[in-house]
Scaffold this active site. Structure first.
Site, PDB file in Angstrom:
ATOM      1  N   LYS A 176       0.862  -1.189   0.000  1.00 15.73           N
ATOM      2  CA  LYS A 176       0.000   0.000   0.000  1.00 15.73           C
ATOM      3  C   LYS A 176       0.890   1.228   0.000  1.00 15.73           C
ATOM      4  CE  LYS A 176      -1.658   2.776   2.869  1.00 15.73           C
ATOM      5  NZ  LYS A 176      -1.507   4.039   2.107  1.00 15.73           N
ATOM      6  N   SER A 230       5.661   7.476  10.246  1.00 18.13           N
ATOM      7  CA  SER A 230       5.795   8.229  11.504  1.00 18.13           C
ATOM      8  C   SER A 230       5.800   7.293  12.718  1.00 18.13           C
ATOM      9  CB  SER A 230       4.627   9.209  11.636  1.00 18.13           C
ATOM     10  OG  SER A 230       3.407   8.497  11.657  1.00 18.13           O
ATOM     11  N   GLY A 234       3.568   3.980  13.473  1.00 16.01           N
ATOM     12  CA  GLY A 234       4.340   2.776  13.753  1.00 16.01           C
ATOM     13  C   GLY A 234       3.798   2.035  14.966  1.00 16.01           C
ATOM     14  N   GLU A 251      10.352   1.420  10.485  1.00 24.23           N
ATOM     15  CA  GLU A 251      11.402   2.395  10.197  1.00 24.23           C
ATOM     16  C   GLU A 251      10.756   3.765  10.325  1.00 24.23           C
ATOM     17  OE1 GLU A 251      13.354   4.892   9.196  1.00 24.23           O
ATOM     18  OE2 GLU A 251      13.406   4.367   7.070  1.00 24.23           O
ATOM     19  N   CYS A 285      14.375  10.038   6.334  1.00 16.95           N
ATOM     20  CA  CYS A 285      14.404   9.517   7.701  1.00 16.95           C
ATOM     21  C   CYS A 285      15.795   9.667   8.309  1.00 16.95           C
ATOM     22  CB  CYS A 285      13.975   8.067   7.716  1.00 16.95           C
ATOM     23  SG  CYS A 285      14.831   7.089   6.485  1.00 16.95           S
ATOM     24  N   GLU A 384      11.724  15.462  15.177  1.00 21.38           N
ATOM     25  CA  GLU A 384      11.978  15.331  13.750  1.00 21.38           C
ATOM     26  C   GLU A 384      11.141  16.362  12.998  1.00 21.38           C
ATOM     27  OE1 GLU A 384      10.666  11.741  11.614  1.00 21.38           O
ATOM     28  OE2 GLU A 384      12.667  11.682  10.735  1.00 21.38           O
TER      29      GLU A 384
HETATM   30  P1  NAD Z   1       2.283   8.416   8.224  1.00 26.69           P
HETATM   31  O1  NAD Z   1       3.024   7.601   9.202  1.00 26.69           O
HETATM   32  O2  NAD Z   1       0.919   8.903   8.578  1.00 26.69           O
HETATM   33  O3  NAD Z   1       2.096   7.606   6.835  1.00 26.69           O
HETATM   34  C1  NAD Z   1       2.989   6.621   6.387  1.00 26.69           C
HETATM   35  C2  NAD Z   1       2.189   5.473   5.763  1.00 26.69           C
HETATM   36  O4  NAD Z   1       1.363   4.886   6.772  1.00 26.69           O
HETATM   37  C3  NAD Z   1       1.228   5.896   4.647  1.00 26.69           C
HETATM   38  O5  NAD Z   1       1.178   4.886   3.650  1.00 26.69           O
HETATM   39  C4  NAD Z   1      -0.099   5.984   5.361  1.00 26.69           C
HETATM   40  O6  NAD Z   1      -1.204   5.789   4.501  1.00 26.69           O
HETATM   41  C5  NAD Z   1       0.016   4.841   6.349  1.00 26.69           C
HETATM   42  N1  NAD Z   1      -0.858   4.965   7.510  1.00 26.69           N
HETATM   43  C6  NAD Z   1      -1.264   6.095   8.149  1.00 26.69           C
HETATM   44  N2  NAD Z   1      -2.096   5.798   9.172  1.00 26.69           N
HETATM   45  C7  NAD Z   1      -2.220   4.445   9.197  1.00 26.69           C
HETATM   46  C8  NAD Z   1      -2.932   3.532  10.026  1.00 26.69           C
HETATM   47  N3  NAD Z   1      -3.700   3.957  11.029  1.00 26.69           N
HETATM   48  N4  NAD Z   1      -2.824   2.206   9.770  1.00 26.69           N
HETATM   49  C9  NAD Z   1      -2.048   1.759   8.758  1.00 26.69           C
HETATM   50  N5  NAD Z   1      -1.350   2.580   7.923  1.00 26.69           N
HETATM   51  C10 NAD Z   1      -1.426   3.905   8.150  1.00 26.69           C
HETATM   52  O7  NAD Z   1       3.211   9.620   7.838  1.00 26.69           O
HETATM   53  P2  NAD Z   1       2.783  11.048   7.222  1.00 26.69           P
HETATM   54  O8  NAD Z   1       1.573  11.626   7.862  1.00 26.69           O
HETATM   55  O9  NAD Z   1       2.680  10.810   5.805  1.00 26.69           O
HETATM   56  O10 NAD Z   1       3.995  11.955   7.702  1.00 26.69           O
HETATM   57  C11 NAD Z   1       4.015  12.444   9.041  1.00 26.69           C
HETATM   58  C12 NAD Z   1       5.374  12.383   9.632  1.00 26.69           C
HETATM   59  O11 NAD Z   1       5.874  11.049   9.536  1.00 26.69           O
HETATM   60  C13 NAD Z   1       6.438  13.206   8.930  1.00 26.69           C
HETATM   61  O12 NAD Z   1       6.439  14.533   9.353  1.00 26.69           O
HETATM   62  C14 NAD Z   1       7.697  12.502   9.332  1.00 26.69           C
HETATM   63  O13 NAD Z   1       8.135  12.942  10.575  1.00 26.69           O
HETATM   64  C15 NAD Z   1       7.271  11.056   9.427  1.00 26.69           C
HETATM   65  N6  NAD Z   1       7.657  10.287   8.222  1.00 26.69           N
HETATM   66  C16 NAD Z   1       8.738   9.502   8.316  1.00 26.69           C
HETATM   67  C17 NAD Z   1       9.149   8.799   7.206  1.00 26.69           C
HETATM   68  C18 NAD Z   1      10.370   7.930   7.256  1.00 26.69           C
HETATM   69  O14 NAD Z   1      11.001   7.705   6.226  1.00 26.69           O
HETATM   70  N7  NAD Z   1      10.709   7.377   8.394  1.00 26.69           N
HETATM   71  C19 NAD Z   1       8.471   8.893   5.996  1.00 26.69           C
HETATM   72  C20 NAD Z   1       7.326   9.701   5.950  1.00 26.69           C
HETATM   73  C21 NAD Z   1       6.935  10.408   7.080  1.00 26.69           C
END
Ligand code: NAD
Length: 482
Positions: A176, A230, A234, A251, A285, A384
């Site tokens: 996904k 995030s 996670g 991660e 990251c 972060e």
């Molecule tokens: P997020 O964690 O919300 O999204 C990452 C992925 O998780 C997306 O595919 C999203 O659809 C999915 N997701 C979101 N909620 C979910 C749930 N309840 N169950 C299952 N999957 C879910 O990240 P974001 O809102 O896109 O970004 C927010 C913050 O996350 C950023 O500011 C940054 O600090 C961090 N981030 C880190 C990385 C990294 O490489 N470690 C990458 C993107 C964002």
């Protein structure tokens, strides 16, 4: 709009989502919608997991030997290389990356499949000396069906980072992508079918996290989950996995320190330090977002850095500047709020990069910003930002440097800049990080190198042979042949 954008790739074919809903594809350089993807739900995930299960249990994929899987992965690497310009173009439009960076991402994607294509039949088990008359073999088995939830910062690279080792180990996969950047994953699913991946080995379902993502992590037919994103999500993923007794790799980012001692070669260090935070507009990251500087060289280093920072150009993909926009208006506002708060708290802005006056008005651009000296307990020293914001923190001596380096909840990557060999080794051991660089930095580099964090940075290892271990489980076979 990509041809297949409103459909999911499941079981080797394109399927309309069971929901009629859609999500816009937004170009971050202009803020304008240029297409739509399916806002898929639970029933689409069900279908994809069933297709993967079938491929693994009874289909052609599950019957391939490791060598045959490796050949397919290698063929996919070649196809990515042959279509690199097209893939880079899709990625640049969807994420706003400079074309040069998007091309480098396409090259990294190809390299992931090349590396794991070669590794597939070299991932051996072992035999263990045991009781007289017994033979013990430990073999590696795939988990079965693996779920992959991707972020938006490196969508094409991540497709390789997470899928290539999972496939090399023999799993059938359901991916996904992030709802803010799904275009390249859809194109790559089609390319995988073109090179001959059997139906169901790779399934791609678009949609939001709380619906499609949560359905994937909680699906009883999924045996392992790989998540990047995030820390907050996670934790949700880990809990969903625990509910059906499976494990996951997480991660989750970092607040990675670069530690510069007075004896460092500043000519080498300065361009690396700047690149490690402006690369991908700081949305990495492993961005080097904290610069720890020995007090005696603070002013000299700041002068050079401010000069280099002021020359950083921000532009659209076509301008091929040093960095592009932030992915969404929401993330732009988040990054800008960190900058505004630091300014209003009186932290000096030492330099800012240049926003081209010709930038489209609706784009999500943020000027790269160098802050110093940042109080140790301030948000931009500890949290972060996920944007092009570098915080300078002076330190007094080696012990202070180590304490400061370890003073966040994250532990992903770190760098030490010093010519002193003893100090290099001492810090390599004492600084908490999953990767530690000496006199260099590798934000995202090194497909061969095990990568991952601890604490709020997550757990599990990606890249290198370590990823093959995470995407498989051992089986110990004991034969009494007396
Ligand atoms: P997020 O964690 O919300 O999204 C990452 C992925 O998780 C997306 O595919 C999203 O659809 C999915 N997701 C979101 N909620 C979910 C749930 N309840 N169950 C299952 N999957 C879910 O990240 P974001 O809102 O896109 O970004 C927010 C913050 O996350 C950023 O500011 C940054 O600090 C961090 N981030 C880190 C990385 C990294 O490489 N470690 C990458 C993107 C964002």
């Amino acid at each position: 709009m990509t041809e297949a954008s409103m459909r999911n790739f499941i079981g080797g074919d394109w399927h309309e989502a069971k929901t009629a809903d859609s999500l816009p594809m937004i170009d971050p350089s202009t803020g304008e919608a240029y297409g739509e993807i399916a806002d898929s739900g639970e029933r689409d995930i069900d279908r994809a997991v069933a297709a993967a299960r079938q491929a693994f249990d009874e289909g052609a994929w599950g019957r391939l030997t490791a060598t045959e899987r490796g050949r397919l992965l290698t063929r996919f690497a070649d196809a990515v290389a042959a279509n690199a310009d097209e893939i880079a173009g899709i990625e640049a439009r969807d994420t706003g990356k400079p074309m040069r960076v998007a091309r480098a991402d396409a090259a990294a994607l190809a390299r992931y499949f090349e590396f794991y294509g070669g590794a597939a039949d070299k991932f051996h088990g072992e035999t263990i000396p045991y009781l007289d008359g017994h033979h013990v073999a430990v073999i590696n088995e795939p988990h079965g069906v693996t779920g992959h939830i991707l972020p938006w910062n490196y969508p094409a690279q991540m497709f390789g980072r997470t899928l290539a080792p999972a496939l090399a180990a023999g799993n059938a996969t359901v991916l996904k992508p992030a709802e803010d950047a799904s275009a390249s994953a859809l194109r790559l699913a089609a390319l995988a079918a073109e090179v001959g991946f059997p139906a169901g080995a790779i399934n791609v379902v678009t949609g939001r996290g709380a619906t499609a993502g949560a359905a994937l992590a909680s699906h009883p037919g999924v045996d392992f989950v790989s998540f990047t994103g995030s820390p907050e999500v996670g934790q949700i993923i880990q809990k969903l996995c625990a509910d059906h007794y499976i494990t996951c790799t997480l991660e989750l980012g970092g607040k990675s320190p670069q530690i510069v001692f007075a004896d460092a070669d500043l000519n080498r260090a300065v361009p690396v330090i700047v690149n490690a935070i402006v690369q991908n507009s700081g949305q990495t990251c492993s961005a080097g977002s904290r610069l720890l500087v020995e007090r005696s060289i603070h002013d000299a280093l700041v002068e050079r850095l401010a000069d280099a920072f002021a020359r950083v150009r921000v532009g659209t993909p076509a301008m091929d500047a040093d960095c592009g926009p932030i992915i969404t208006a929401k993330q732009q506002a988040r990054v800008q709020s960190f900058i505004d708060r630091a300014r209003s708290d009186g932290i000096p802005v030492l330099a800012q990069g240049r926003l081209d006056p010709a930038l489209p008005a609706g784009g999500f651009f943020v000027a790269p910003t160098l802050f110093g000296a940042v109080p140790r307990d301030h948000a931009i020293a500890r949290e972060e930002v996920f944007g092009p914001v570098l915080s300078i923190l002076p330190f007094d001596d080696e012990a202070d440097a180590v304490a400061l380096a370890n003073a966040t909840d994250y532990a992903l990557v770190a760098a030490v800049w010093t010519r002193d060999g003893g100090r290099q080794m001492r810090l390599a051991k004492r600084v908490r990080a999953g990767q530690l660089f000496v006199n260099c930095y590798g934000a995202g580099a090194g497909i061969e190198l095990p990568f991952g964090g601890s604490g709020k940075s997550g757990h599990g290892r990606e890249k290198g042979f370590a990823a093959l271990h995470d995407f498989s489980k051992t089986k110990t076979i004991v034969i009494d042949h007396r």
